[in-house]
Design a protein around this motif. Structure first.
Motif, mmCIF file in Angstrom:
data_model
loop_
_atom_site.group_PDB
_atom_site.id
_atom_site.type_symbol
_atom_site.label_atom_id
_atom_site.label_comp_id
_atom_site.label_asym_id
_atom_site.label_seq_id
_atom_site.Cartn_x
_atom_site.Cartn_y
_atom_site.Cartn_z
ATOM 1 N N ASN A 59 0.829 -1.196 0.000
ATOM 2 C CA ASN A 59 0.000 0.000 0.000
ATOM 3 C C ASN A 59 0.868 1.252 0.000
ATOM 4 O O ASN A 59 1.133 1.834 1.034
ATOM 5 N N THR A 81 1.115 4.990 -0.513
ATOM 6 C CA THR A 81 0.176 6.112 -0.541
ATOM 7 C C THR A 81 0.882 7.455 -0.722
ATOM 8 O O THR A 81 0.225 8.440 -1.047
ATOM 9 N N TRP A 92 2.065 4.206 -7.346
ATOM 10 C CA TRP A 92 0.975 3.497 -6.682
ATOM 11 C C TRP A 92 0.642 2.259 -7.492
ATOM 12 O O TRP A 92 0.655 2.273 -8.717
ATOM 13 N N GLN A 145 1.900 7.816 -14.126
ATOM 14 C CA GLN A 145 2.286 8.428 -12.852
ATOM 15 C C GLN A 145 3.648 9.115 -12.889
ATOM 16 O O GLN A 145 4.034 9.789 -11.937
ATOM 17 N N ASN A 202 9.742 1.353 -6.947
ATOM 18 C CA ASN A 202 9.845 2.346 -5.876
ATOM 19 C C ASN A 202 11.186 2.260 -5.145
ATOM 20 O O ASN A 202 11.735 3.283 -4.738
#
Length: 192
Positions: A59, A61, A67, A141, A183
């Motif tokens: 998750n 955020t 995301w 994104q 990420n």
């Protein structure tokens, strides 16, 4: 009666031992020796701390991160113990409302982005734990992530392309990007 019951009971115990003890230990032993990382859950460890798995979504955020797909797991997102889809059909008003809310949240996070929102950013997967997104969802994104991290968009786009994986054997599945790996690579980038 004893002549029928005894062989059946012996066979039951023997097959239970083979299929319930011998076979699982043999398969686990082979898996751990041939594919040790995968047999251990494809865990990602940084500085001696397990931070996730490449097989289960997380998750994220923070708008500075990419995301993943929304999670359909109950009580808390990406709960591996509650894997399962939402089972909402395409005409279900609850699904339509959820998708519309997710689109609005994506638009609010990046108001200048007028590109159509990729479907995998607003719909859940069958398991509710999908760790991957499409390259289109990652590229959607990129501008937001680059802007909030003060990085050139081209650098973020290259990261996406470097972490994109094609179809298995060029035929099976879809192109994908693992959100956790992307990420982590993004966090490793030097700050300007």
């Amino acid at each position: 009666m004893n002549t029928i019951l005894r062989p059946a009971l012996v066979l039951f115990v023997l097959l239970s031992a083979i299929t319930g003890i011998v076979y699982p230990f043999a398969v686990t032993g082979v898996a751990q020796s041939v594919f040790p990382a995968q047999a251990a859950g494809s865990l990602v460890v940084r500085d001696g701390v397990t931070i996730g798995s490449t097989l289960i979504g997380q998750n994220f955020t923070d708008p500075k991160h990419f995301w993943g797909r929304p999670s359909a797991t109950a009580l808390m997102p990406y709960n591996g113990g509650a894997s399962g889809g939402a089972n909402q059909g395409p005409l279900n008003p609850a699904l339509m409302d959820a998708v519309q809310g997710r689109i609005e949240a994506l638009r609010a996070a990046d108001p200048g982005n007028t590109v159509p929102v990729p479907v995998d950013l607003v719909t859940t997967s069958a398991s509710g734990l999908d760790p991957d997104i499409s390259p289109a969802a990652a590229h959607y994104q990129a501008a937001r992530v680059a802007r909030l991290r003060n990085l050139p968009v081209e650098q973020v786009e290259r990261l996406i392309d470097d972490h994109a994986k094609g179809r298995l054997f060029g035929l099976l599945g879809e192109a994908r990007v693992n959100v956790l790996a992307l990420n982590l690579a993004l966090d490793a980038q030097p700050s300007p």
